[in-house]
Design a protein around this motif. Structure first.
Motif, short mmCIF file in Angstrom:
data_model
loop_
_atom_site.label_atom_id
_atom_site.label_comp_id
_atom_site.label_asym_id
_atom_site.label_seq_id
_atom_site.Cartn_x
_atom_site.Cartn_y
_atom_site.Cartn_z
N GLN A 27 0.83 -1.21 0.00
CA GLN A 27 0.00 0.00 0.00
C GLN A 27 0.87 1.26 0.00
OE1 GLN A 27 -3.23 0.31 -0.54
NE2 GLN A 27 -2.95 2.52 -0.49
N GLN A 28 1.93 1.26 0.78
CA GLN A 28 2.83 2.41 0.79
C GLN A 28 3.46 2.61 -0.58
OE1 GLN A 28 5.20 1.01 4.11
NE2 GLN A 28 4.48 2.72 5.38
N ILE A 29 3.83 1.53 -1.24
CA ILE A 29 4.41 1.63 -2.58
C ILE A 29 3.41 2.26 -3.54
CG2 ILE A 29 5.37 0.35 -4.54
CD1 ILE A 29 7.18 0.49 -2.00
N ARG A 30 2.15 1.82 -3.48
CA ARG A 30 1.12 2.41 -4.36
C ARG A 30 0.95 3.90 -4.10
NH1 ARG A 30 -1.33 -2.27 -2.73
NH2 ARG A 30 -1.32 -3.89 -4.30
N GLU A 31 1.00 4.31 -2.84
CA GLU A 31 0.87 5.72 -2.50
C GLU A 31 2.06 6.52 -3.04
OE1 GLU A 31 0.27 5.90 1.73
OE2 GLU A 31 -1.62 4.78 1.58
N ILE A 32 3.25 5.96 -2.92
CA ILE A 32 4.44 6.62 -3.46
C ILE A 32 4.33 6.76 -4.97
CG2 ILE A 32 6.93 6.39 -3.81
CD1 ILE A 32 6.99 4.98 -1.02
N ILE A 33 3.89 5.70 -5.63
CA ILE A 33 3.74 5.75 -7.09
C ILE A 33 2.75 6.83 -7.50
CG2 ILE A 33 2.86 4.47 -9.10
CD1 ILE A 33 4.17 1.95 -7.82
N LEU A 35 2.44 9.59 -6.19
CA LEU A 35 3.12 10.87 -6.06
C LEU A 35 4.25 11.07 -7.06
CD1 LEU A 35 3.40 10.97 -2.17
CD2 LEU A 35 1.81 12.27 -3.58
N VAL A 36 5.07 10.03 -7.27
CA VAL A 36 6.26 10.19 -8.11
C VAL A 36 6.15 9.46 -9.44
CG1 VAL A 36 7.75 10.57 -6.12
CG2 VAL A 36 7.56 8.28 -7.06
N ARG A 37 5.02 8.85 -9.71
CA ARG A 37 4.78 8.06 -10.92
C ARG A 37 5.67 6.82 -10.93
NH1 ARG A 37 0.27 8.90 -11.07
NH2 ARG A 37 0.10 7.74 -12.96
N PHE A 38 6.16 6.40 -12.08
CA PHE A 38 6.84 5.12 -12.20
C PHE A 38 8.36 5.23 -12.25
CE2 PHE A 38 2.61 4.27 -14.02
CZ PHE A 38 2.22 3.24 -13.17
N ASP A 39 8.93 6.16 -11.56
CA ASP A 39 10.39 6.29 -11.48
C ASP A 39 10.89 5.37 -10.37
OD1 ASP A 39 13.05 7.04 -11.55
OD2 ASP A 39 12.69 8.99 -10.62
N ARG A 40 11.42 4.20 -10.76
CA ARG A 40 11.79 3.16 -9.80
C ARG A 40 12.77 3.67 -8.74
NH1 ARG A 40 11.38 -2.41 -9.48
NH2 ARG A 40 13.01 -3.40 -8.27
N ALA A 41 13.75 4.44 -9.12
CA ALA A 41 14.74 4.94 -8.16
C ALA A 41 14.08 5.83 -7.11
CB ALA A 41 15.85 5.70 -8.88
N SER A 42 13.18 6.69 -7.54
CA SER A 42 12.48 7.57 -6.60
C SER A 42 11.55 6.77 -5.69
CB SER A 42 11.67 8.62 -7.37
OG SER A 42 12.52 9.48 -8.07
N LEU A 44 11.91 3.61 -4.76
CA LEU A 44 12.74 2.91 -3.78
C LEU A 44 13.27 3.84 -2.70
CD1 LEU A 44 14.76 0.41 -5.97
CD2 LEU A 44 13.28 -0.16 -4.05
N ARG A 45 13.72 5.02 -3.10
CA ARG A 45 14.24 5.98 -2.12
C ARG A 45 13.18 6.32 -1.09
NH1 ARG A 45 15.00 10.37 -5.20
NH2 ARG A 45 12.98 11.15 -4.56
N GLU A 46 11.98 6.68 -1.55
CA GLU A 46 10.90 7.05 -0.64
C GLU A 46 10.45 5.87 0.20
OE1 GLU A 46 9.93 10.15 -0.12
OE2 GLU A 46 11.36 10.81 -1.63
N ALA A 47 10.37 4.69 -0.40
CA ALA A 47 9.94 3.50 0.34
C ALA A 47 10.93 3.16 1.44
CB ALA A 47 9.77 2.34 -0.62
N ARG A 48 12.21 3.26 1.14
CA ARG A 48 13.22 2.97 2.16
C ARG A 48 13.15 3.96 3.31
NH1 ARG A 48 17.50 1.55 -2.46
NH2 ARG A 48 17.12 -0.70 -2.54
N LEU A 49 12.88 5.22 2.99
CA LEU A 49 12.73 6.22 4.05
C LEU A 49 11.52 5.89 4.93
CD1 LEU A 49 13.52 9.50 2.10
CD2 LEU A 49 14.89 8.45 3.91
#
Length: 54
Positions: A27-33, A35-42, A44-49
């Motif tokens: 669910q957190q990954i979907r929320e991040i997506i 916000l930042v669309r499909f930029d995998r590096a972004s 991952l960065r947000e998810a790790r934080l």
């Protein structure tokens, strides 16, 4: 008044893989997506934080 076309969601396999790699929930990954669309590096960065902060 025209409706905005629906955007396809993230592929489930991608969401699971990033969640597993980062420690964040799917669910957190979907929320991040959303916000930042499909930029995998972004994503991952947000998810790790998020996972680090608990």
């Amino acid at each position: 008044m025209a409706n905005e076309p629906e955007r396809p969601g993230p592929p489930q396999a991608m969401v699971r893989a990033i969640a597993r790699e980062s420690g964040a929930t799917e669910q957190q990954i979907r929320e991040i997506i959303s916000l930042v669309r499909f930029d995998r590096a972004s994503i991952l960065r947000e998810a790790r934080l998020l996972a680090k902060d608990g």
